[in-house]
Design a protein around this motif. Structure first.
Motif, PDB file in Angstrom:
ATOM      1  N   MET A 172       0.841  -1.165   0.000  1.00 55.85           N
ATOM      2  CA  MET A 172       0.000   0.000   0.000  1.00 55.85           C
ATOM      3  C   MET A 172       0.892   1.235   0.000  1.00 55.85           C
ATOM      4  SD  MET A 172      -2.514   1.323   3.022  1.00 55.85           S
ATOM      5  CE  MET A 172      -4.159   1.323   2.454  1.00 55.85           C
ATOM      6  N   VAL A 173       0.634   2.167  -0.886  1.00 55.90           N
ATOM      7  CA  VAL A 173       1.392   3.403  -0.972  1.00 55.90           C
ATOM      8  C   VAL A 173       0.565   4.530  -0.357  1.00 55.90           C
ATOM      9  CG1 VAL A 173       2.464   5.083  -2.517  1.00 55.90           C
ATOM     10  CG2 VAL A 173       2.622   2.649  -3.029  1.00 55.90           C
ATOM     11  N   ILE A 174       1.200   5.296   0.525  1.00 59.95           N
ATOM     12  CA  ILE A 174       0.572   6.440   1.169  1.00 59.95           C
ATOM     13  C   ILE A 174       1.145   7.695   0.529  1.00 59.95           C
ATOM     14  CG2 ILE A 174       0.209   7.662   3.350  1.00 59.95           C
ATOM     15  CD1 ILE A 174      -1.001   4.826   3.316  1.00 59.95           C
ATOM     16  N   HIS A 175       0.269   8.579   0.055  1.00 56.07           N
ATOM     17  CA  HIS A 175       0.681   9.840  -0.567  1.00 56.07           C
ATOM     18  C   HIS A 175       0.398  10.971   0.413  1.00 56.07           C
ATOM     19  CE1 HIS A 175       1.137   7.757  -4.381  1.00 56.07           C
ATOM     20  NE2 HIS A 175      -0.037   7.187  -4.145  1.00 56.07           N
ATOM     21  N   ILE A 176       1.388  11.834   0.600  1.00 57.59           N
ATOM     22  CA  ILE A 176       1.266  12.930   1.562  1.00 57.59           C
ATOM     23  C   ILE A 176       1.442  14.251   0.839  1.00 57.59           C
ATOM     24  CG2 ILE A 176       2.179  13.946   3.666  1.00 57.59           C
ATOM     25  CD1 ILE A 176       3.299  11.145   4.311  1.00 57.59           C
ATOM     26  N   ASN A 177       0.538  15.177   1.126  1.00 50.22           N
ATOM     27  CA  ASN A 177       0.624  16.517   0.567  1.00 50.22           C
ATOM     28  C   ASN A 177       0.018  17.473   1.593  1.00 50.22           C
ATOM     29  OD1 ASN A 177       1.339  18.397  -1.332  1.00 50.22           O
ATOM     30  ND2 ASN A 177      -0.578  18.237  -2.451  1.00 50.22           N
ATOM     31  N   ASP A 178       0.782  17.775   2.645  1.00 47.86           N
ATOM     32  CA  ASP A 178       0.283  18.639   3.710  1.00 47.86           C
ATOM     33  C   ASP A 178       1.274  19.766   3.964  1.00 47.86           C
ATOM     34  OD1 ASP A 178       2.326  17.615   5.447  1.00 47.86           O
ATOM     35  OD2 ASP A 178       1.043  15.956   6.002  1.00 47.86           O
ATOM     36  N   SER A 179       1.123  20.481   5.059  1.00 49.61           N
ATOM     37  CA  SER A 179       1.979  21.637   5.315  1.00 49.61           C
ATOM     38  C   SER A 179       3.433  21.261   5.600  1.00 49.61           C
ATOM     39  CB  SER A 179       1.422  22.460   6.471  1.00 49.61           C
ATOM     40  OG  SER A 179       1.502  21.743   7.684  1.00 49.61           O
ATOM     41  N   MET A 180       3.697  20.034   5.986  1.00 52.34           N
ATOM     42  CA  MET A 180       5.061  19.640   6.311  1.00 52.34           C
ATOM     43  C   MET A 180       5.727  18.828   5.199  1.00 52.34           C
ATOM     44  SD  MET A 180       4.776  18.771  10.344  1.00 52.34           S
ATOM     45  CE  MET A 180       6.467  19.196  10.769  1.00 52.34           C
ATOM     46  N   GLN A 181       4.947  18.218   4.327  1.00 52.78           N
ATOM     47  CA  GLN A 181       5.491  17.422   3.231  1.00 52.78           C
ATOM     48  C   GLN A 181       4.621  17.608   1.998  1.00 52.78           C
ATOM     49  OE1 GLN A 181       5.414  13.644   5.427  1.00 52.78           O
ATOM     50  NE2 GLN A 181       7.587  13.474   4.974  1.00 52.78           N
ATOM     51  N   LYS A 182       5.235  17.938   0.899  1.00 51.03           N
ATOM     52  CA  LYS A 182       4.525  18.115  -0.369  1.00 51.03           C
ATOM     53  C   LYS A 182       4.980  17.045  -1.351  1.00 51.03           C
ATOM     54  CE  LYS A 182       2.767  22.264   0.657  1.00 51.03           C
ATOM     55  NZ  LYS A 182       1.550  22.210   1.372  1.00 51.03           N
ATOM     56  N   GLY A 183       4.030  16.325  -1.919  1.00 50.40           N
ATOM     57  CA  GLY A 183       4.346  15.339  -2.937  1.00 50.40           C
ATOM     58  C   GLY A 183       5.198  14.176  -2.456  1.00 50.40           C
ATOM     59  N   TYR A 184       5.071  13.821  -1.188  1.00 53.67           N
ATOM     60  CA  TYR A 184       5.854  12.721  -0.627  1.00 53.67           C
ATOM     61  C   TYR A 184       5.002  11.463  -0.589  1.00 53.67           C
ATOM     62  CZ  TYR A 184       8.599   9.993   2.712  1.00 53.67           C
ATOM     63  OH  TYR A 184       9.327   9.013   3.324  1.00 53.67           O
ATOM     64  N   SER A 185       5.588  10.327  -0.891  1.00 54.78           N
ATOM     65  CA  SER A 185       4.895   9.042  -0.821  1.00 54.78           C
ATOM     66  C   SER A 185       5.784   8.035  -0.115  1.00 54.78           C
ATOM     67  CB  SER A 185       4.591   8.512  -2.228  1.00 54.78           C
ATOM     68  OG  SER A 185       3.731   9.381  -2.912  1.00 54.78           O
ATOM     69  N   TYR A 186       5.145   7.103   0.547  1.00 53.16           N
ATOM     70  CA  TYR A 186       5.886   5.990   1.135  1.00 53.16           C
ATOM     71  C   TYR A 186       5.042   4.734   1.030  1.00 53.16           C
ATOM     72  CZ  TYR A 186       3.074   6.740   5.407  1.00 53.16           C
ATOM     73  OH  TYR A 186       2.052   6.875   6.309  1.00 53.16           O
ATOM     74  N   GLU A 187       5.717   3.604   1.060  1.00 48.79           N
ATOM     75  CA  GLU A 187       5.034   2.330   0.939  1.00 48.79           C
ATOM     76  C   GLU A 187       5.023   1.627   2.283  1.00 48.79           C
ATOM     77  OE1 GLU A 187       5.207  -1.814  -1.630  1.00 48.79           O
ATOM     78  OE2 GLU A 187       6.714  -0.276  -1.973  1.00 48.79           O
ATOM     79  N   LEU A 188       3.851   1.170   2.694  1.00 46.04           N
ATOM     80  CA  LEU A 188       3.756   0.338   3.887  1.00 46.04           C
ATOM     81  C   LEU A 188       4.209  -1.057   3.481  1.00 46.04           C
ATOM     82  CD1 LEU A 188       0.305   1.395   5.421  1.00 46.04           C
ATOM     83  CD2 LEU A 188       2.586   2.140   6.086  1.00 46.04           C
ATOM     84  N   THR A 189       5.303  -1.507   4.065  1.00 46.13           N
ATOM     85  CA  THR A 189       5.872  -2.789   3.661  1.00 46.13           C
ATOM     86  C   THR A 189       5.594  -3.902   4.654  1.00 46.13           C
ATOM     87  OG1 THR A 189       7.985  -2.195   4.672  1.00 46.13           O
ATOM     88  CG2 THR A 189       7.712  -1.677   2.335  1.00 46.13           C
ATOM     89  N   GLU A 190       5.030  -3.555   5.791  1.00 42.66           N
ATOM     90  CA  GLU A 190       4.689  -4.561   6.796  1.00 42.66           C
ATOM     91  C   GLU A 190       3.173  -4.627   6.939  1.00 42.66           C
ATOM     92  OE1 GLU A 190       6.620  -6.628   8.244  1.00 42.66           O
ATOM     93  OE2 GLU A 190       8.592  -5.753   7.894  1.00 42.66           O
ATOM     94  N   SER A 191       2.678  -5.750   7.363  1.00 41.16           N
ATOM     95  CA  SER A 191       1.251  -5.895   7.635  1.00 41.16           C
ATOM     96  C   SER A 191       0.889  -5.084   8.868  1.00 41.16           C
ATOM     97  CB  SER A 191       0.918  -7.366   7.882  1.00 41.16           C
ATOM     98  OG  SER A 191       1.229  -8.138   6.755  1.00 41.16           O
TER      99      SER A 191
END
Length: 116
Positions: free
Chosen positions: A1-20
Motif C-alpha cells: 500500500m502506498v501512502i501519498h502525503i501533501n500537507d503543510s510539512m510534506q509536499k508530494g511525498y509518498s511511502y510504501e507500507l511494507t509490513e502488515s
C-alpha cells in the motif's frame, strides 16, 4: 500500500507500507491507546494532525479534541489532564526524534501501521 502525503510539512511525498498492520514491531512496543483514543483525549493539546486528516482514517477524528485557534501550542484545556503535556517540534528535532521522512515523529508514521 502506498501512502501519498501533501500537507503543510510534506509536499508530494509518498511511502510504501511494507509490513502488515500490527506486525513485526519490537515486542516491547505496546501502546496503551490507539491513535483514535489519543486524539479523543486531546493529545498534544489538540494541535496534531490538523492539516493532514486525509492521510488517516476518518473515524480517528469523529470525536477528536482538535484545536482550531492560532496558538502554536494548542489549548491545554483540551488535554485529558488539563495540562500542557507536549514538547515543541523544535525540541523533538533537537533530541533527534525527527527526520525528513518522518517530520511529525513516531505518531504519524507508526500508528497507522498498527491500527490501519
Amino acid at each position: 500500500m502506498v501512502i501519498h502525503i501533501n500537507d503543510s510539512m510534506q509536499k508530494g511525498y509518498s511511502y510504501e507500507l511494507t509490513e502488515s498492520i500490527g506486525k513485526n514491531f519490537h515486542p516491547d512496543f505496546k501502546p496503551q491507546l490507539s491513535p483514535k483514543e489519543m486524539l479523543e483525549i486531546g493529545v498534544f493539546n489538540g494541535k496534531y494532525l490538523n492539516d493532514c486528516r486525509e492521510e488517516f482514517p476518518i473515524d480517528w477524528f469523529e470525536n477528536a479534541k482538535i484545536y482550531s485557534g492560532n496558538n502554536s501550542e494548542g489549548d491545554a484545556s483540551l488535554n485529558f489532564f488539563k495540562v500542557r503535556a507536549s514538547q515543541t517540534l523544535k525540541e523533538w528535532q533537537r533530541k533527534g526524534w525527527i527526520n525528513p521522512q518522518d517530520p511529525r515523529g513516531w505518531f504519524s508514521m507508526v500508528l497507522p501501521i498498527l491500527y490501519g
